[in-house]
Structure formats: structure tokens, C-alpha cells
Design an enzyme around this catalytic site. Structure first.
Site, PDB file in Angstrom:
ATOM      1  CD  GLU A  66      -0.128  -7.787   1.055  1.00 56.04           C
ATOM      2  OE1 GLU A  66      -0.457  -8.753   0.342  1.00 56.04           O
ATOM      3  OE2 GLU A  66       0.442  -6.770   0.602  1.00 56.04           O
ATOM      4  CE  LYS A 109       1.328   0.266  -0.868  1.00 54.84           C
ATOM      5  NZ  LYS A 109       2.454  -0.652  -0.710  1.00 54.84           N
ATOM      6  CB  SER A 136       4.420   7.318  -1.544  1.00 56.19           C
ATOM      7  OG  SER A 136       4.312   7.664  -0.186  1.00 56.19           O
TER       8      SER A 136
END
Ligand SMILES: O=C(O)c1ccccc1N[C@@H]1O[C@H](COP(=O)(O)O)[C@@H](O)[C@H]1O
Length: 609
Positions: A324, A302, A590
Site C-alpha cells: 500500500e 522506506k 526521513s
């Protein structure tokens, strides 16, 4: 949509025949003084001897010719398009249109005032060619101009709703670079010649490269039918402002340098590529490699996107970031970036996710962010996104909405994909360095789909199998899952068209997954497109399958993955044996699972004996 291909400067019947046999949609002839100059009577004879294909259009290139001659020659040659390649005036272009009934394209030569010149032909020119002008020649120069300017020409052409071809020195060798600027069309003359004749092999190579190159989204932000901008009028301005800002930095070397510095010196990129030897032996079959996004600062992929959007927000003069979050990883990444760049940050999070991701909530607050608890709907990611959009509508002037996945209205799905593509780009380089070839298959988990898109995109034109894994929760035959592509139908959510989990009346069905990062009822529009065109295969695995694979990675490699990531690992567990040892399966790892320890402990029970 693939760019238009125009092959120009046919000087003989042989040249013309070669062009007809290709997939080019425009075939051009030079009527101006040039070594490629031909006569209208020749063109008329050639086209009678060999008819062109139904989709092909004949183009005649003129330079400062009289209107009468342009009209007479274009009628004689049977042209569909007259290309005014000199300094023809608005009146002349209008008169040619009127006299011939053909389409008229105006060539604009790249220079400082070129965009203004292009604007003057609005509603007059049916299309544009942007070319290089040298001291000696108006065109056919074989010389490129600064391609960084292409997006602004394309943007203007899109505004006028007409095509815009890029000319000047395009060759088979620089085509891939040119395509990064997403031209609406290419126009080639000298680049498809050898020994002063058109070269069929070069022409074929060029149309093949153009047609086989995946290019999405289109200028409206659509991936096939998916994507787009389905937002209230009040947000259109903000999205257009963002689109402009993104286009301005997309190929900007200074922005790339700043971002590279942050990714390297702050986040720790490039992330490692780990050969999972013991896991490969345990599963048998494929040789498994892991792309270690878990090793990024803040523990997941991210941060790649958050740093890039944060830099963009600063460049746009915004002072506040909103985001969000579901699993909390994007919230943590956004809070981190806001702290790093000295901006305020509000993170919208569903009450249910707050309960599941207590640790990340604490981290966000520690980083100085305000976490806003959302109590509407199922109190998860969808509801947090709704609230974030509502807040953005009211605070657009100073607020940057940092969307964490390849979802939302255009340009977010494209922009987030591009910012996350560092994952696939690094993997490609590392694979080539390590084993001298690309992997046979790549697997990534998919919620909104940003780690998967970032991993897949750089491999999209390669012969590599791509597999996305959704969350089947308690089973796709039960109502408790988040398998959007497996079970969803087309619909609009959060500003774009994609597949959604919805009931008969189109109401969103609350998704379920043990993983807070995967329980989103939609999916990035590009994934919907890639599934429908058959380029990426999507499957779903259950909570139980993911948890079993999570334990394997802990025990055989000493790596605790995030529960999201464990879904991709479950596919590996089930499929590695179908492959042979000389085949490579690359997994996008990830994120790390520290944030999930509490949930894992609850599921597996106390001491996990
Ligand atoms: O090709 C020519 O000789 C020519 C002469 C005068 C005006 C335009 C001409 N060609 C146009 O130039 C571009 C691309 O050329 P290149 O790929 O750089 O060789 C194209 O628009 C042709 O129509």
C-alpha cells in the site's frame, strides 16, 4: 513484559538474604550433589528467620532423585516450584506434582532433540528451564548454549502457555546480548557469584538491567495493551507463517550478511550524518544534526524495510509482492525491490494520493509495478491498505504483503521496527564517533511511524529525549488534521489496536495533512504504548509551520526535505532556542522532497519570490 528472574544456588543464610533483597521473582536451592547443595531443613530455617517477599517463589533443584525424596524435601523446605533438572520421566514429574501440590518445572538440556523432548512434557510441566549440560555436570556450569535456538524454545513454551527460563552461563556482561533473543525468563547461578558466595552487586545489576530494559512486544505481539492480531481467520495462517519465517531469519547471520550487502551496495548505507551548521546558527540554541535518510536509493528510509522484507519474501518462496502507499515512497521502494529481486508487484494507492503524487506513480509504473487506483473512502492511505488486505486474503499462497510502516497485525509493527532500526543504530555510532556522546534529543515525524520507530528504538534504554511529530494539518482545533495521538481514541484498524481518529460511533474520521505520507488515521501500536508509558513525547505541527521549516532547510542547508520530514523540522524551528549550543538535537531527515515539488509550488506560488 520483563523476563522472570531466577537467582539460583543459595548455599547459606547470607546468600538467601541477599536474594530476598533483590527484585528476583524466584530464589533457587540445589538439593542435588553439588558444591551448592543444601538441606531442606536449612531452607526451612532460613525462610522462617527471614521471610521472602510476597511475589517471590522458592525453587528446589533436583537431579534424578527418587520421587519420594523430592516430595519429602520439597514439603519440608516449603517449595513453590520443584525443578527436575535431570532425566526425570513424565511419570516421575507427574508423581511429584501430585505428591507435593507444587508446580513442577522440567529442565531441558539444549541439544538437537531438545524441542521434541519439551513437547513430550506438554500439559505435564508447569514451566521449563533450558540449560547447558557438560560432561561433568547437569547444571551450574557457567557455560552458555547457542542462543540462536532460544526463539524456538520460547515459541514452544508460548504454545504450551507456560514460562521458559534460559539458564547456563548468564552474566551481567552477556545479559544485553541474551535479551536480544527475548527470553521469557533468565536463571542464573554462577554469574551472580564472587569467591563462591552470592554477590549482591551482581544480583542488583542484573535485576536493574532486566527491569530497565525496554522489551516489547510480548509473544502475542502486544505493546502494553496495543498491537496484537485482529484479523479474519483466513489471514491467521499467513501471519503465523510470516512470524515463523521472521523468527528464523531474525538472528540468522547469513540473512544479516545478505541484507547488509544490499543496504550497502545497492541503497548506499550508511547514510550521512550532517551537522546543520547554518541552520543551527539561524535558529540559535541547539546544535542540529541531520540523519540523512533522504540520501538512500529511492529517496527515503522506506527502502531499508522494503529490501529486508523483499529478501524475506524471496526466502519464503513468494513470487508476488503487494504494497500500500500514501506518499508513494513506499510504493516506489516496493516496486524497486520487486524489480531488483525479480518479483511481480502490485501497489494499492488512493485516487487522491495518485493525484497528489503523480511523479511517484509514474516512477512505480516505470519500475514495472502495477499501480491499482483505490476509489473507496477518502481515497487515501487507509483505503489503499484496506484494498491491499483484501487482495492478500485471496492470494495468500504466493503473495507477500510488504507493509511499509510499523502498523498492521503482529508481526509487522515489530518486524518493520527492527528492519528500520538501522537508522538509530548508525546514528548512535556516528554520534559517538563524531562528538563522543549521544544526542540530547531526537526528533522524527510520525504518520504510521516507521522512520521514528527505527530512529528511536536503539535509543530507548538511553538517557535521550525522544519526540515524535504528528501532522496538525490546518490545526488540531479544526476537523482537518492527522494528529492521531493528540486527538485519537483507542480502536482497531488494519489488524491492530492503537489510537485512531474516530467519531462518537467509532467510524474512522478521514485525516487531513498537506503531506500524503502523514495523513493516516491510525498510528503504529508501539508509538501508542511509548506515549502512554511516557517514554516518547508527541506533538503536532500544522501544514504552514511545516512549509516554513521546509524553506529554511532549503535556504540554510541546501537540502530539500520531504513535506513529511518538514514536520519534524518545524518542531526544531520552534524548540531549538530552548536548548543551549552544547546540547545536540538530532533530526531524522526521513526523505527528500523532489516528489513534493509540485505541491510545494502550488502552496508557495509560482516562483517563490
Ligand atoms: O548450580 C548447581 O550447582 C547445579 C547443580 C546441579 C544441577 C543444576 C544446578 N544449577 C542450575 O544451573 C542453572 C544455571 O547455572 P549457571 O548460571 O550456568 O551457573 C540453573 O538452572 C541452576 O538451577
Amino acid at each position: 513484559m520483563n523476563p522472570i528472574v531466577k537467582f539460583c544456588g543459595m548455599r547459606s543464610f547470607e546468600d538467601y538474604q541477599k536474594a530476598v533483597s533483590t527484585e528476583a521473582s524466584m530464589i533457587g536451592f540445589i538439593f542435588a550433589p553439588s558444591k551448592r547443595q543444601v538441606k531442606a531443613a536449612d531452607v526451612s530455617e532460613w525462610t522462617r528467620a527471614k521471610p521472602y517477599k510476597a511475589h517471590q517463589q522458592l525453587v528446589g533443584v533436583f537431579v534424578n532423585e527418587s520421587v519420594d525424596k523430592m516430595v519429602q524435601q520439597s514439603i519440608e523446605a516449603g517449595l513453590h516450584i520443584v525443578q527436575c533438572h535431570g532425566s526425570e520421566t513424565i511419570e516421575e514429574v507427574t508423581a511429584v506434582k501430585k505428591g507435593t501440590g507444587a508446580l513442577v518445572y522440567k529442565t531441558i538440556h539444549h541439544h538437537e532433540g531438545a524441542l521434541e523432548e519439551m513437547r513430550q512434557y506438554r500439559d505435564i510441566a508447569d514451566g521449563f528451564v533450558v540449560d547447558t549440560k557438560t560432561q561433568d555436570a547437569w547444571g551450574g556450569t557457567g557455560v552458555t548454549f547457542d542462543w540462536q535456538a532460544i526463539p524456538k524454545y520460547t515459541e514452544e513454551a508460548n504454545r504450551q502457555n507456560v514460562p521458559c527460563l534460559i539458564a547456563g552461563g548468564v552474566t551481567v556482561d552477556n545479559l544485553a546480548k541474551l535479551q536480544r533473543y527475548r527470553p521469557l525468563g533468565i536463571d542464573v547461578s554462577s554469574g551472580i557469584e564472587s569467591d563462591e558466595k552470592k554477590d549482591e552487586r551482581k544480583m542488583m545489576a542484573m535485576t536493574k538491567a532486566v527491569n530497565n530494559t525496554y522489551q516489547a512486544p510480548d509473544y502475542l505481539g502486544r505493546f502494553g495493551p496495543f498491537g496484537g492480531k485482529y484479523v479474519p481467520e483466513t489471514l491467521m495462517f499467513a501471519l503465523e507463517e510470516l512470524e515463523k519465517a521472521y523468527e528464523s531469519i531474525r538472528h540468522d547471520e547469513e540473512f544479516a550478511r545478505q541484507l547488509h550487502k544490499e543496504l550497502k551496495e545497492y541503497s548506499g548505507r550508511p547514510t550521512a550524518l550532517t551537522h546543520a551548521e547554518r541552520l543551527s546558527d539561524h535558529y540559535g540554541g541547539a546544535t542540529i544534526y541531520l540523519k540523512r535518510e533522504d540520501l538512500n536509493h529511492t529517496g527515503a528510509h522506506k527502502i531499508n524495510n522494503a529490501l529486508a522484507q523483499g529478501l524475506l519474501a524471496k526466502k519464503m518462496g513468494k513470487t508476488q509482492i503487494i504494497a500500500e502507499t500514501g506518499a508513494g515512497q513506499h510504493g516506489v521502494a516496493s516496486a524497486t525491490v520487486a524489480a531488483r529481486f525479480g518479483m511481480s508487484c502490485k501497489v494499492f494507492m488512493g485516487a487522491e494520493d495518485i493525484r497528489r503524487q503523480e511523479l511517484n506513480v509514474f516512477r512505480m509504473r516505470l519500475l514495472g509495478a502495477e499501480v491499482i487506483e483505490v476509489h473507496s473512502g477518502g481515497k487515501t492511505l487507509k483505503d489503499a491498505t484496506n484494498e491491499a488486505i483484501r487482495h492478500w486474503v485471496a492470494n495468500v499462497h504466493d503473495t507477500f504483503y510488504l507493509i511499509g510502516s510499523v502498523v498492521g497485525p503482529h508481526p509487522y509493527p515489530m518486524m518493520v521496527r527492527d528492519f528500520q532500526s538501522i537508522i538509530g543504530e548508525e546514528s548512535k555510532k556516528q554520534m559517538n564517533e563524531r562528538i563522543g556522546k549521544l544526542p540530547d534529543e531526537i526528533v522524527a515525524c510520525v504518520g504510521g511511524g516507521s522512520n521514528a520507530m527505527g530512529m528511536f528504538y536503539p535509543f530507548i534504554n538511553d538517557d535521550v529525549k525522544l519526540t515524535g511529530i504528528e501532522a496538525a494539518g490546518k490545526g488540531t482545533e479544526t476537523p482537518e488534521h492527522a494528529a492521531t495521538l493528540t486527538k485519537g481514541r483507542k480502536g482497531v484498524l488494519h489488524g491492530s489496536l492503537s489510537y485512531l481518529l474516530q467519531d462518537e460511533d467509532g467510524n474512522i474520521i478521514e485525516p487531513y495533512s498537506i503531506s500524503a505520507g502523514l495523513d493516516y488515521p491510525g498510528i503504529g501500536p508501539e508509538h501508542a504504548h511509548l506515549r502512554d508509558i511516557g517514554r516518547v513525547k508527541y506533538e503536532a505541527v500544522t501544514d504552514d509551520e511545516a512549509m516554513a521549516a521546509l524553506q529554511d532547510l532549503c535556504q540554510f542547508e541546501g537540502i530539500l526535505p520531504a513535506i513529511e520530514t518538514a514536520h519534524a523540522l518545524a518542531y526544531v524551528k520552534q524548540n531549538a532556542q530552548r536548548m543551549s549550543k552544547d546540547q545536540v538535537l538530532l533530526v531524522c531527515l526521513s526523505g527528500r522532497g523532489d516528489k513534493d515539488v509540485h505541491t510545494i509550488q502550488q502552496v508557495l506560488g509560482g516562483d517563490n519570490q
